[in-house]
Design a protein around this motif. Structure first.
Motif, short mmCIF file in Angstrom:
data_model
loop_
_atom_site.label_atom_id
_atom_site.label_comp_id
_atom_site.label_asym_id
_atom_site.label_seq_id
_atom_site.Cartn_x
_atom_site.Cartn_y
_atom_site.Cartn_z
N GLY A 110 0.45 -0.71 0.41
CA GLY A 110 0.05 0.02 -0.11
C GLY A 110 1.15 1.05 0.07
O GLY A 110 1.73 1.63 0.14
N GLU A 111 0.48 1.98 -0.31
CA GLU A 111 1.38 3.82 -0.16
C GLU A 111 1.36 3.70 1.17
O GLU A 111 0.38 4.01 1.71
CB GLU A 111 -0.37 5.11 -0.67
CG GLU A 111 -0.28 4.34 -2.91
CD GLU A 111 0.69 4.34 -2.92
OE1 GLU A 111 1.80 5.62 -2.85
OE2 GLU A 111 1.12 3.56 -3.99
N LYS A 137 1.24 6.62 4.22
CA LYS A 137 -0.53 7.06 4.97
C LYS A 137 0.22 7.85 5.55
O LYS A 137 -0.62 9.06 5.33
CB LYS A 137 -1.87 6.08 5.54
CG LYS A 137 -2.24 7.04 6.13
CD LYS A 137 -3.63 6.19 6.40
CE LYS A 137 -3.60 5.31 7.73
NZ LYS A 137 -4.57 4.71 7.84
N GLU A 138 1.11 8.07 6.53
CA GLU A 138 1.71 8.96 7.28
C GLU A 138 3.42 8.43 7.85
O GLU A 138 3.20 7.34 7.13
CB GLU A 138 1.13 8.29 8.53
CG GLU A 138 0.95 9.30 9.94
CD GLU A 138 -0.50 9.32 10.85
OE1 GLU A 138 -0.40 10.59 11.94
OE2 GLU A 138 -0.88 8.68 11.05
N ARG A 158 1.28 2.44 5.91
CA ARG A 158 0.96 2.29 4.86
C ARG A 158 -0.52 2.03 5.10
O ARG A 158 -1.17 1.78 6.03
CB ARG A 158 1.30 1.37 3.92
CG ARG A 158 3.53 1.28 4.03
CD ARG A 158 3.64 0.27 3.12
NE ARG A 158 5.18 0.91 2.49
CZ ARG A 158 5.50 1.39 1.75
NH1 ARG A 158 4.11 1.98 0.76
NH2 ARG A 158 6.53 1.93 1.52
N GLU A 159 -1.65 2.64 3.85
CA GLU A 159 -2.19 2.52 4.08
C GLU A 159 -2.95 0.86 4.54
O GLU A 159 -4.06 0.71 5.00
CB GLU A 159 -3.06 2.33 2.32
CG GLU A 159 -3.47 3.44 2.02
CD GLU A 159 -3.13 4.38 0.30
OE1 GLU A 159 -3.38 2.91 -0.29
OE2 GLU A 159 -3.66 5.63 0.39
N SER A 160 -2.30 -0.51 4.47
CA SER A 160 -2.88 -1.20 4.55
C SER A 160 -2.60 -1.79 5.81
O SER A 160 -2.36 -2.54 6.76
CB SER A 160 -1.68 -2.55 4.09
OG SER A 160 -0.55 -2.06 4.66
N GLY A 161 -1.97 -0.63 6.86
CA GLY A 161 -1.88 -0.77 7.90
C GLY A 161 -0.22 -1.44 8.70
O GLY A 161 -0.09 -1.40 9.11
N ARG A 218 2.18 -4.62 13.64
CA ARG A 218 0.51 -3.38 13.44
C ARG A 218 0.02 -2.93 14.28
O ARG A 218 0.41 -1.23 14.80
CB ARG A 218 -0.30 -4.17 12.28
CG ARG A 218 0.07 -4.86 11.59
CD ARG A 218 -1.10 -5.36 10.44
NE ARG A 218 0.28 -5.42 8.89
CZ ARG A 218 0.00 -5.37 7.47
NH1 ARG A 218 -1.49 -5.05 7.58
NH2 ARG A 218 0.35 -5.65 7.18
N LYS A 249 0.30 1.00 15.59
CA LYS A 249 -1.00 1.78 15.00
C LYS A 249 -1.25 2.32 16.70
O LYS A 249 -1.43 4.39 16.06
CB LYS A 249 -2.56 0.73 15.18
CG LYS A 249 -3.90 1.74 15.50
CD LYS A 249 -4.94 0.12 15.36
CE LYS A 249 -6.18 1.56 15.84
NZ LYS A 249 -7.74 0.78 15.49
#
Length: 92
Positions: A16-17, A19-20, A37-40, A78, A82
């Motif tokens: 994924g891209e 995200k932050e 990433r967008e996927s976590g 993950r 998070k």
């Protein structure tokens, strides 16, 4: 009897891209870029070389050094990532 399909871990792949991200520095002066990433997926890169690092180890060290309220010993990578990002956003 039906066999379940094997689950494969995609370690090392970028899933994924971005995200932050946050830049962090450990007490020894080593800098890292922590990416969500967008996927976590959570990844950690050496700030100078850009090389991927073991995210769990670097995050645990930073969390301990800065007394962040993240129970990293009880979480998967993950989950650590998070909670790390939630805490870092609050501190901005």
């Amino acid at each position: 009897v039906t066999a379940e399909p094997a689950r494969t871990m995609r370690t090392g792949e970028d899933i994924g891209e971005v995200k932050e991200e946050f830049d962090i520095v450990l007490r020894d002066g080593t800098g890292y870029r922590v990416v969500m990433r967008e996927s976590g997926q959570v990844q950690v890169f050496d700030r100078d070389s850009g090389d991927k690092q073991v995210a769990r180890r670097i995050l645990a060290c930073y969390i301990d050094e800065n007394a962040l309220p993240v129970p990293h010993r009880q979480l998967a990578t993950r989950g650590i990532g998070k909670q790390f990002f939630e805490v870092m956003r609050q501190r901005m």
